[in-house]
Design a protein around this motif. Structure first.
Motif, mmCIF file in Angstrom:
data_model
loop_
_atom_site.group_PDB
_atom_site.id
_atom_site.type_symbol
_atom_site.label_atom_id
_atom_site.label_comp_id
_atom_site.label_asym_id
_atom_site.label_seq_id
_atom_site.Cartn_x
_atom_site.Cartn_y
_atom_site.Cartn_z
ATOM 1 N N ALA A 87 38.885 29.970 25.325
ATOM 2 C CA ALA A 87 38.508 30.315 26.706
ATOM 3 C C ALA A 87 39.641 29.917 27.642
ATOM 4 O O ALA A 87 40.288 28.885 27.447
ATOM 5 N N PHE A 88 39.896 30.754 28.614
ATOM 6 C CA PHE A 88 40.883 30.466 29.644
ATOM 7 C C PHE A 88 40.150 30.150 30.942
ATOM 8 O O PHE A 88 39.203 30.847 31.310
ATOM 9 N N PHE A 89 40.601 29.107 31.637
ATOM 10 C CA PHE A 89 40.098 28.803 32.964
ATOM 11 C C PHE A 89 41.127 29.370 33.931
ATOM 12 O O PHE A 89 42.257 28.904 33.981
ATOM 13 N N LEU A 90 40.734 30.418 34.661
ATOM 14 C CA LEU A 90 41.677 31.147 35.506
ATOM 15 C C LEU A 90 41.638 30.621 36.931
ATOM 16 O O LEU A 90 40.631 30.739 37.627
ATOM 17 N N ARG A 91 42.750 30.052 37.374
ATOM 18 C CA ARG A 91 42.846 29.536 38.739
ATOM 19 C C ARG A 91 43.003 30.691 39.713
ATOM 20 O O ARG A 91 43.348 31.807 39.333
ATOM 21 N N ILE A 92 42.783 30.393 40.966
ATOM 22 C CA ILE A 92 42.975 31.377 42.021
ATOM 23 C C ILE A 92 44.357 31.113 42.613
ATOM 24 O O ILE A 92 44.561 30.096 43.269
ATOM 25 N N PRO A 93 45.331 31.990 42.354
ATOM 26 C CA PRO A 93 46.670 31.743 42.892
ATOM 27 C C PRO A 93 46.700 31.950 44.395
ATOM 28 O O PRO A 93 45.909 32.706 44.951
ATOM 29 N N GLY A 94 47.619 31.264 45.061
ATOM 30 C CA GLY A 94 47.779 31.421 46.505
ATOM 31 C C GLY A 94 48.408 32.756 46.846
ATOM 32 O O GLY A 94 48.981 33.431 46.007
ATOM 33 N N GLY A 95 48.256 33.177 48.079
ATOM 34 C CA GLY A 95 48.908 34.392 48.550
ATOM 35 C C GLY A 95 48.104 35.662 48.360
ATOM 36 O O GLY A 95 48.593 36.747 48.620
ATOM 37 N N GLY A 96 46.867 35.566 47.912
ATOM 38 C CA GLY A 96 46.030 36.760 47.791
ATOM 39 C C GLY A 96 46.409 37.671 46.637
ATOM 40 O O GLY A 96 46.107 38.852 46.667
ATOM 41 N N CYS A 97 47.059 37.136 45.605
ATOM 42 C CA CYS A 97 47.505 37.969 44.482
ATOM 43 C C CYS A 97 46.568 37.898 43.286
ATOM 44 O O CYS A 97 46.919 38.328 42.203
ATOM 45 N N GLU A 98 45.402 37.330 43.471
ATOM 46 C CA GLU A 98 44.480 37.182 42.356
ATOM 47 C C GLU A 98 43.653 38.447 42.159
ATOM 48 O O GLU A 98 43.556 39.287 43.035
ATOM 49 N N ILE A 99 43.055 38.521 41.004
ATOM 50 C CA ILE A 99 42.173 39.628 40.680
ATOM 51 C C ILE A 99 40.745 39.105 40.723
ATOM 52 O O ILE A 99 40.452 38.037 40.197
ATOM 53 N N GLY A 100 39.868 39.851 41.363
ATOM 54 C CA GLY A 100 38.463 39.478 41.394
ATOM 55 C C GLY A 100 37.751 40.011 40.163
ATOM 56 O O GLY A 100 38.137 41.027 39.602
ATOM 57 N N PHE A 101 36.718 39.308 39.731
ATOM 58 C CA PHE A 101 35.974 39.707 38.537
ATOM 59 C C PHE A 101 34.486 39.724 38.828
ATOM 60 O O PHE A 101 34.029 39.155 39.797
ATOM 61 N N ARG A 102 33.768 40.340 37.916
ATOM 62 C CA ARG A 102 32.313 40.278 37.915
ATOM 63 C C ARG A 102 31.879 39.588 36.643
ATOM 64 O O ARG A 102 32.500 39.754 35.590
ATOM 65 N N ARG A 103 30.806 38.834 36.742
ATOM 66 C CA ARG A 103 30.283 38.121 35.581
ATOM 67 C C ARG A 103 29.898 39.116 34.485
ATOM 68 O O ARG A 103 29.392 40.192 34.765
ATOM 69 N N LYS A 104 30.175 38.752 33.254
ATOM 70 C CA LYS A 104 29.914 39.537 32.048
ATOM 71 C C LYS A 104 30.813 40.767 31.923
ATOM 72 O O LYS A 104 30.618 41.597 31.058
ATOM 73 N N GLU A 105 31.807 40.877 32.791
ATOM 74 C CA GLU A 105 32.753 41.995 32.720
ATOM 75 C C GLU A 105 33.695 41.772 31.539
ATOM 76 O O GLU A 105 34.222 40.672 31.348
ATOM 77 N N LYS A 106 33.912 42.808 30.746
ATOM 78 C CA LYS A 106 34.847 42.741 29.626
ATOM 79 C C LYS A 106 36.175 43.316 30.094
ATOM 80 O O LYS A 106 36.219 44.396 30.667
ATOM 81 N N LEU A 109 43.520 41.435 29.867
ATOM 82 C CA LEU A 109 44.323 40.850 30.934
ATOM 83 C C LEU A 109 45.659 40.338 30.432
ATOM 84 O O LEU A 109 45.762 39.811 29.320
ATOM 85 N N LEU A 110 46.652 40.470 31.286
ATOM 86 C CA LEU A 110 47.935 39.825 31.107
ATOM 87 C C LEU A 110 47.867 38.569 31.963
ATOM 88 O O LEU A 110 47.576 38.653 33.162
ATOM 89 N N LEU A 111 48.091 37.416 31.344
ATOM 90 C CA LEU A 111 47.932 36.145 32.035
ATOM 91 C C LEU A 111 49.263 35.434 32.208
ATOM 92 O O LEU A 111 50.165 35.560 31.385
ATOM 93 N N SER A 112 49.349 34.674 33.281
ATOM 94 C CA SER A 112 50.524 33.884 33.604
ATOM 95 C C SER A 112 50.140 32.407 33.567
ATOM 96 O O SER A 112 49.099 32.026 34.093
ATOM 97 N N GLU A 113 50.986 31.582 32.957
ATOM 98 C CA GLU A 113 50.726 30.153 32.861
ATOM 99 C C GLU A 113 51.723 29.395 33.710
ATOM 100 O O GLU A 113 52.909 29.720 33.744
ATOM 101 N N SER A 114 51.220 28.397 34.428
ATOM 102 C CA SER A 114 52.100 27.564 35.235
ATOM 103 C C SER A 114 51.514 26.154 35.262
ATOM 104 O O SER A 114 50.395 25.965 35.741
ATOM 105 N N GLY A 115 52.250 25.201 34.733
ATOM 106 C CA GLY A 115 51.799 23.813 34.747
ATOM 107 C C GLY A 115 50.479 23.583 34.034
ATOM 108 O O GLY A 115 49.695 22.740 34.449
ATOM 109 N N GLY A 116 50.210 24.363 33.003
ATOM 110 C CA GLY A 116 48.983 24.184 32.242
ATOM 111 C C GLY A 116 47.779 24.944 32.771
ATOM 112 O O GLY A 116 46.712 24.891 32.189
ATOM 113 N N SER A 117 47.939 25.656 33.884
ATOM 114 C CA SER A 117 46.817 26.458 34.374
ATOM 115 C C SER A 117 47.180 27.941 34.286
ATOM 116 O O SER A 117 48.351 28.312 34.302
ATOM 117 N N TRP A 118 46.159 28.770 34.191
ATOM 118 C CA TRP A 118 46.331 30.199 33.934
ATOM 119 C C TRP A 118 45.847 31.025 35.112
ATOM 120 O O TRP A 118 44.911 30.640 35.805
#
Length: 169
Positions: A87-106, A109-118
């Motif tokens: 499981a990945f815990f996806l942080r909310i990046p600053g600057g409004g560049c995040e993607i919104g999700f809906r629960r149970k949505e499949k 994703l291409l993920l970016s890691e920085s300092g241990g957070s995704w």
């Protein structure tokens, strides 16, 4: 106004609002010449620290009481690139560049890691521009061709119940 007309108006408005959100991170300047979608996909795959298929089991938010961010949780079904994590815990990046999700949505994703957070950044998961066309013409949605090219590049089609683009976009 009839119910069907009202429904069409609401659906159109939702599409425009979702499409405009795709530009919220960094709208291209008028003279911007985007690389071909194939080149964008290849570059984004190279830049991604992980590529996964999974299901959103918790959406992100903010805990007002404790004054802290609540990350989205992505339960992994298949890892195409990156560490073997369930499981990945996806942080909310600053600057409004995040993607919104809906629960149970499949999602894929291409993920970016920085300092241990995704994070699932728009810049990795959407074409630039997401919509194209000149004034006075119909807009072209580049997100579906981008997703198909991504599937082709990783060599595995997404399952039939996996979103082509996250619902939050």
């Amino acid at each position: 106004m009839t119910f069907k007309n009202m429904q069409a108006l609401i659906l159109s408005l939702c599409w425009v609002l979702n499409a405009s959100a795709a530009f919220a991170c960094s709208p291209p300047s008028p003279d911007y010449k985007a690389p071909a979608l194939t080149d964008q996909v290849k570059q984004n795959i190279r830049q991604a620290d992980a590529i996964v298929d999974g299901e959103i089991v918790r959406v992100s938010g903010y805990d007002q009481k404790n004054k802290k961010e609540i990350p989205a949780v992505l339960k992994v079904n298949r890892i195409l690139k990156g560490p073997k994590i369930q499981a990945f815990f996806l942080r909310i990046p600053g600057g409004g560049c995040e993607i919104g999700f809906r629960r149970k949505e499949k999602v894929r994703l291409l993920l970016s890691e920085s300092g241990g957070s995704w994070a699932a950044l728009e810049t990795l998961n959407l074409p630039s521009p997401a919509l194209s066309g000149s004034s006075g013409t119909h807009l072209i949605d580049n997100r579906i061709p981008y997703a198909r090219l991504l599937d082709k590049q990783v060599g595995l089609p997404r399952s039939a119940d996996t979103a082509v683009t996250p619902e939050g976009l």
